[in-house]
Design an enzyme around this catalytic site. Structure first.
Site, PDB file in Angstrom:
ATOM      1  N   GLU A 245       0.887  -1.178   0.000  1.00  0.00           N
ATOM      2  CA  GLU A 245       0.000   0.000   0.000  1.00  0.00           C
ATOM      3  C   GLU A 245       0.917   1.217   0.000  1.00  0.00           C
ATOM      4  OE1 GLU A 245      -2.987   2.723   0.981  1.00  0.00           O
ATOM      5  OE2 GLU A 245      -3.600   0.629   1.228  1.00  0.00           O
ATOM      6  N   CYS A 279      -2.161   8.772   2.977  1.00  0.00           N
ATOM      7  CA  CYS A 279      -1.933   8.314   1.603  1.00  0.00           C
ATOM      8  C   CYS A 279      -3.159   8.617   0.746  1.00  0.00           C
ATOM      9  CB  CYS A 279      -1.564   6.838   1.578  1.00  0.00           C
ATOM     10  SG  CYS A 279      -2.673   5.810   2.528  1.00  0.00           S
TER      11      CYS A 279
END
Ligand code: ADP
Length: 509
Positions: A245, A279
């Site tokens: 990720e 993110c």
């Protein structure tokens, strides 16, 4: 002021280097963590491997119940848990609470569904009366997690939960900036009844992480694209699976028909959550020409109303940044944009009066894709706004980026919003909100392009931590000795069955 100050390192009694951990709100040293060596990691993995069969032999329900007990302990000590998160990240109270909430719901979700998803499944063979086929789901063994500092509870533990429920033992290498939270949470896991070798923490920086990749059976990484690429290369050499990720540069599109105040405040919240150190933060805003000026006016209005500070009340909208490196990058992106013609319409400065790493919510207009702020990940509270002709141009620009993690579209026309959403190249997209993918634990989340490989949450988030084993059983009814897999007799039967399956596909595999 760096949060990790190498000059503040020292050695422990075993000669390991120690890293000083600082409170970003004050800059004071609040503890030290040892840099675990490759040998420490090897020993931790050996212990995890030794206990894994016993952990896997427990029922899924038993494992889940221990995790539920863990979340209860976190909730019972809410103030202590929030304080632990805030002490190392400097984020606001709501932000710390959100991490606890997501972890709590993740445990509940997998505790509920894992028994069914991990139960052996029967599959239909070509010879249904002779053969029985079953699929078993087996844990990989020891799963390693390398995690970042922005969400030290959520990003470190959300993936760990399904790995544990699936019967793996786990080793966590938390960020060197926020390892104390990880140690605190694992301590609570042990208090909740999880045997100590089932979940272990190895502290340290990149070298400790690299040693972990060298030892485990699966590696799950959350962090930068540059480090993720290194980890994927090493995982490839070892032929172990990995999920990554990575970074994002998430676009948000505002169409002319959007509800102005909801779009402006929604964009602000999506950009400034955790001071932009997310993110899936909104990092690029494309606004249709007809609403652009009004939108800029409203978002500046709302930015001016934000309560920023180090207070521990629920009313603080934005806290400190955590990492000085990211603050410097934020400043560099602003300077680059302004030098290339952007207009700074709000903020743009540090707030040393609030703490060493506070930075104002910053709004830029007249930006374009030659500027770093529109191309490179910015982990800071910046909102760059670009005027676009129409939705098609917005989608084209949104997709003109190396990353593809999340995205958002604001419009009153929900049907059109959903259609446009599917044209955005990303793992998830929101209509009229942002970041709420974290509130949909049943939906997979993850990146495309340079934003990563694999998915967390949903069935995908659990099933990545198991390998399948298929078992095919011949019941031998009506069987005779054969010198090949098919002979005349069986061939006739197979032809008959295949013909039937062609005519009636529901009979097929
Ligand atoms: P950030 O510093 O922004 O958190 P990184 O990707 O550098 O982003 O770090 C994320 C995690 O990866 C941290 O736990 C860090 O210690 C770890 N890490 C950094 N370099 C490596 C590496 N070469 N191999 C394994 N882990 C690493």
């Amino acid at each position: 002021m760096a949060v990790i100050d190498k000059s503040a390192t020292r050695s422990d009694s075993a000669g390991r280097e120690q890293i000083a951990v600082k409170n970003p709100l004050t800059g004071e040293v609040i503890g030290h963590i040892p840099v675990c060596t490759a040998d420490d990691v090897r020993q931790a993995v050996a212990r995890a491997r030794a206990i894994q069969p016993a952990w896997n032999a427990l029922s899924i329900r038993t494992r889940s119940n221990m995790l539920i007990r863990w979340t209860q302990l976190i909730a019972q000590r809410e103030d202590e848990s929030i304080a632990a998160i805030r002490r190392e990240t400097g984020k606001n109270r709501i932000g710390a609470f959100e991490e606890m909430l997501v972890i709590d719901r993740t445990v509940a979700y997998y505790a509920r569904h894992a028994p069914e998803w991990l139960r052996r499944k029967t599959r239909r063979p070509l010879l249904p009366f002779r053969h029985t086929a079953r699929v078993y789901y087996k844990p990989y063994g020891v799963v390693g997690f390398i995690t970042p500092w922005n969400y030290p509870l959520l990003n470190a533990f959300q993936d760990l939960i399904p790995a544990l429920i699936a019967g793996n033992t786990v080793i966590l290498k938390p960020s060197e900036i926020t390892s104390l939270v990880a140690l605190h949470m694992v301590d609570l896991m042990i208090q909740a009844g999880i045997p100590k070798d089932v979940v272990q923490v190895v502290t340290g920086a990149g070298s400790t992480g690299a040693a972990l990749v060298d030892q485990v059976d699966y590696i799950a990484f959350t962090g930068s694209t540059a480090t993720g690429r290194k980890i994927a290369m090493r995982a490839g050499e070892r032929l172990i699976p990995c999920s990554l990720e990575l970074g994002g540069k998430d676009p948000l599109i505002v169409l002319n028909d959007a509800r102005l105040d909801l779009a402006a405040s929604g964009t602000l919240a999506g950009s400034l959550e955790n001071a932009g150190q997310v993110c899936i933060a909104v990092e690029r805003v494309y606004v249709e020409a007809g609403i652009h000026d009004a939108f800029v006016e409203r978002i500046c209005h709302y930015a001016g109303q934000m309560n920023i500070g180090s207070g521990d009340g629920w009313d603080v909208h934005m806290g400190s940044m955590t990492n000085e490196r990211e603050l410097l990058r934020t400043e560099a992106h602003i300077a680059d944009a302004v030098a290339k013609g952007a207009t700074l319409v709000h903020g743009g400065k540090r707030r040393p009066d609030l703490g060493p790493l506070f930075f104002e919510p910053t709004i830029l207009t007249n930006v374009n894709h030659t500027m770093d702020v529109m191309r490179e990940e910015t982990f800071g509270p910046i909102i760059p706004i670009m005027k676009v002709r129409d939705a098609d141009e917005a989608i084209r620009l949104a997709n003109d980026n190396q990353y593809g993690l999340s995205g958002a579209i604001f419009t009153k026309d929900l049907k059109r919003g959903e259609q446009l959403a599917t044209r955005v190249e990303s793992g998830d997209v929101h209509v009229n909100t942002t970041q709420w993918i974290f509130g949909v634990l049943s939906a997979p989340m993850g990146g495309v392009k340079n934003s990563g490989i694999g998915r967390r949450n949903g069935p995908e988030g659990l099933m990545r931590f198991v390998r399948t084993q298929s078992v095919v059983i011949d019941n031998q009814i009506g069987a005779w000795p054969m010198l090949a897999l098919l002979d005349d007799g069986t061939l006739k039967l197979v032809r008959f069955l295949v013909n039937a399956m062609r005519r009636f596909p529901f009979l097929g595999p």
